[in-house]
Design a protein around this motif. Structure first.
Motif, PDB file in Angstrom:
ATOM      1  N   THR A   1      55.419  82.677  61.133  1.00 44.99           N
ATOM      2  CA  THR A   1      55.011  81.248  60.607  1.00 44.99           C
ATOM      3  C   THR A   1      53.701  80.583  61.636  1.00 44.99           C
ATOM      4  O   THR A   1      52.887  80.597  61.653  1.00 44.99           O
TER       5      THR A   1
ATOM      6  N   PHE B   1      64.983  76.198  67.009  1.00 45.34           N
ATOM      7  CA  PHE B   1      66.067  76.793  65.924  1.00 45.34           C
ATOM      8  C   PHE B   1      67.234  75.663  65.886  1.00 45.34           C
ATOM      9  O   PHE B   1      67.440  75.113  64.499  1.00 45.34           O
TER      10      PHE B   1
ATOM     11  N   LEU C   1      54.512  77.139  70.287  1.00 52.09           N
ATOM     12  CA  LEU C   1      56.466  76.541  70.445  1.00 52.09           C
ATOM     13  C   LEU C   1      56.791  75.891  71.341  1.00 52.09           C
ATOM     14  O   LEU C   1      57.712  74.712  70.429  1.00 52.09           O
TER      15      LEU C   1
ATOM     16  N   PHE D   1      57.336  76.975  63.056  1.00 56.55           N
ATOM     17  CA  PHE D   1      59.417  77.254  62.482  1.00 56.55           C
ATOM     18  C   PHE D   1      59.315  75.530  61.813  1.00 56.55           C
ATOM     19  O   PHE D   1      60.358  74.829  62.280  1.00 56.55           O
TER      20      PHE D   1
ATOM     21  N   LEU E   1      60.453  88.252  67.545  1.00 56.74           N
ATOM     22  CA  LEU E   1      61.438  87.181  67.712  1.00 56.74           C
ATOM     23  C   LEU E   1      62.749  88.236  68.181  1.00 56.74           C
ATOM     24  O   LEU E   1      62.670  89.478  68.335  1.00 56.74           O
TER      25      LEU E   1
ATOM     26  N   ILE F   1      57.518  86.055  63.061  1.00 60.21           N
ATOM     27  CA  ILE F   1      56.556  85.958  64.318  1.00 60.21           C
ATOM     28  C   ILE F   1      57.148  87.547  65.452  1.00 60.21           C
ATOM     29  O   ILE F   1      57.931  87.938  65.042  1.00 60.21           O
TER      30      ILE F   1
ATOM     31  N   ILE G   1      62.665  79.314  71.188  1.00 57.54           N
ATOM     32  CA  ILE G   1      62.624  80.202  70.581  1.00 57.54           C
ATOM     33  C   ILE G   1      64.166  79.211  69.705  1.00 57.54           C
ATOM     34  O   ILE G   1      64.470  78.967  68.892  1.00 57.54           O
TER      35      ILE G   1
ATOM     36  N   ASP H   1      56.671  82.783  78.921  1.00 57.70           N
ATOM     37  CA  ASP H   1      56.380  83.131  77.010  1.00 57.70           C
ATOM     38  C   ASP H   1      56.671  85.045  77.807  1.00 57.70           C
ATOM     39  O   ASP H   1      55.849  85.699  77.447  1.00 57.70           O
TER      40      ASP H   1
ATOM     41  N   ARG I   1      60.852  82.781  76.383  1.00 58.25           N
ATOM     42  CA  ARG I   1      60.519  82.828  75.050  1.00 58.25           C
ATOM     43  C   ARG I   1      61.864  82.868  73.586  1.00 58.25           C
ATOM     44  O   ARG I   1      61.976  81.878  72.502  1.00 58.25           O
ATOM     45  N   THR I   2      62.932  83.878  74.026  1.00 52.95           N
ATOM     46  CA  THR I   2      63.901  83.806  73.347  1.00 52.95           C
ATOM     47  C   THR I   2      64.850  82.655  73.464  1.00 52.95           C
ATOM     48  O   THR I   2      65.193  81.669  72.855  1.00 52.95           O
TER      49      THR I   2
END
Length: 413
Positions: free
Chosen positions: A200, A104, A25, A223, A253, A250, A100, A74, A96-97
């Motif tokens: 992903t 994105f 990631l 992604f 998520l 994933i 991501i 993570d 982690r959020t």
């Protein structure tokens, strides 16, 4: 990259593969140099700083020695834990959020994708306002003659975020309406929709490019695809279908993104056939398949929608392992082994897709009441109406539909 292995968590994932995925990631975000990663065993979560005092001090010394500027965790990190760790370590920290969301926002290309990412990011930031930054505890006074202490900075910032979220929702509603119109116009052209879904980096975009000749971004990276892409594909039977490539799923998520990208995955809800692409060479392929099945169930995918499993990346396996998988897949009529990279196994898949989408149609006459306008509109959107006339009690329609379309119609209220 730190992966906290919380031993008191019964649902924890195997730490090795989880750390590898987390590092993949991080690599997916441009401009980051991943120096290393480690699993940090924890008996339980420390409420103030996630890790215990001894482990926090040990990590601080190592981070300082390597001159680390960014630490990625993570897993979920509360605003208080983030603030305390950043203060103690002297680094920027992302959970982690947050990571991501960064990926994105870097990848979203369409207007809809950009709006969805922005909404998800604002929802995430809103939760970070609570005790996250000390300057937000200051109060802003009223006009002097109005009683009360005035509005705190936290309340003002939260209100500003809520107003921005409302504006974004209005803009997104317009985009979603446009997509709905596009779907309605496609429904009039009787092309079945085949949707590619999967974890992903399972190889969906590579398969999509192989089948359509398109040039969708396809890289060995998490992604790589965010915005849905659709192309027309001619099957060996001569029939044409619309193939849809979707965002990869994933595990864990962020909830903000599940909600925000629901509209992106709406194409899957209308699909006549779903191809679940799996990276069969991945050590956690079974767990990944469970994550995908869970998200599909959460989206409301109904059991009558046919689903084929596509065991991809056969080229990464040894001859014996690949032969065993071909044998196992051969015992089932809904599993296909292939390599999207080399093209091996594609003809058998395409033949099965042609068989699945060319369903027999039944011609029936329906009498609807005047109040059932939604049902009538649904039938016209799907392009199944052959003829329509009016009776005293309401419209009479002669339709030609498949068993699955009938089942969907019966569920309409």
């Amino acid at each position: 990259m730190l992966h906290p292995e919380i031993r008191s968590d019964p649902d924890r994932r195997p730490p090795g593969p989880a750390l590898e995925e987390a590092q993949a990631l991080a690599v997916a975000l441009p401009g980051l140099e991943v120096v290393g990663g480690e699993v940090v065993p924890l008996p339980k979560v420390h409420p103030g700083q996630l890790f215990g005092t001894g482990k926090t001090d040990e990590l601080k010394a190592r981070l300082s020695e390597k001159e680390i500027e960014l630490v990625l965790v993570d897993g979920p990190v509360s605003p208080v834990q983030q603030r305390n760790l950043e203060k103690q370590w002297g680094v920027k920290l992302l959970d982690r959020t947050g990571l991501i969301l960064e990926i994105f926002s870097d990848r979203a290309a369409t207007r809809e994708g950009v709006l969805q990412v922005e909404m998800a990011a604002l929802s995430y930031q809103r939760t970070r306002l609570v005790r996250a930054w000390t300057h937000l505890e200051r109060q802003r006074g009223g006009l002097g003659f109005v009683g009360g202490p005035g509005e705190t900075q936290i309340e003002a910032d939260r209100r500003a975020i809520d107003e921005q979220l409302t504006r974004l929702r209005r803009q997104l509603d317009k985009v979603v309406k446009t997509r709905t119109l596009h779907r309605a116009s496609r429904a009039k052209v009787p092309f079945p929709i085949v949707a590619l879904v999967g974890y992903t980096n399972a190889g969906k975009s590579t398969l999509f490019n192989r089948l359509t000749g398109a040039e969708v971004m396809a890289e060995d990276m998490l992604f790589a695809t965010l915005d849905p892409t659709m192309r027309k594909v001619a099957l060996p039977s001569g029939e044409e279908v619309i193939l849809s490539d979707t965002v990869g799923f994933i595990s864990d998520l962020p909830t903000q993104l599940v909600a925000a990208f629901r509209a992106t995955l709406e194409e899957v809800l209308d699909a006549d056939l779903i191809l679940h692409v799996r990276d069969i060479s991945h050590p956690q392929t079974a767990a990944q398949a469970e994550d995908v099945a869970g998200i599909l169930a959460g989206l409301g995918i109904h059991e009558e929608t046919p689903l084929f499993e596509v065991w991809n990346k056969l080229d990464l396996l040894g001859p014996e392992e690949a032969a065993d998988l071909r044998l196992a897949a051969g015992r089932r009529d809904d599993v296909f082994t292939l390599s999207a990279l080399t093209g091996e196994g594609l003809p058998a898949l395409l033949e099965a897709v042609a068989g699945a989408v060319t369903e027999p149609r039944e011609e029936v006459t329906l009498d609807l009441g005047w109040a059932e306008g939604r049902k009538r509109a649904w039938l016209h959107e799907r392009g199944v109406v052959l003829d329509e006339s009016e009776t005293e009690s309401g419209p009479r329609l002669r339709v030609s539909w498949t068993a699955r379309q009938k089942a969907r119609f019966d569920r309409l209220e």
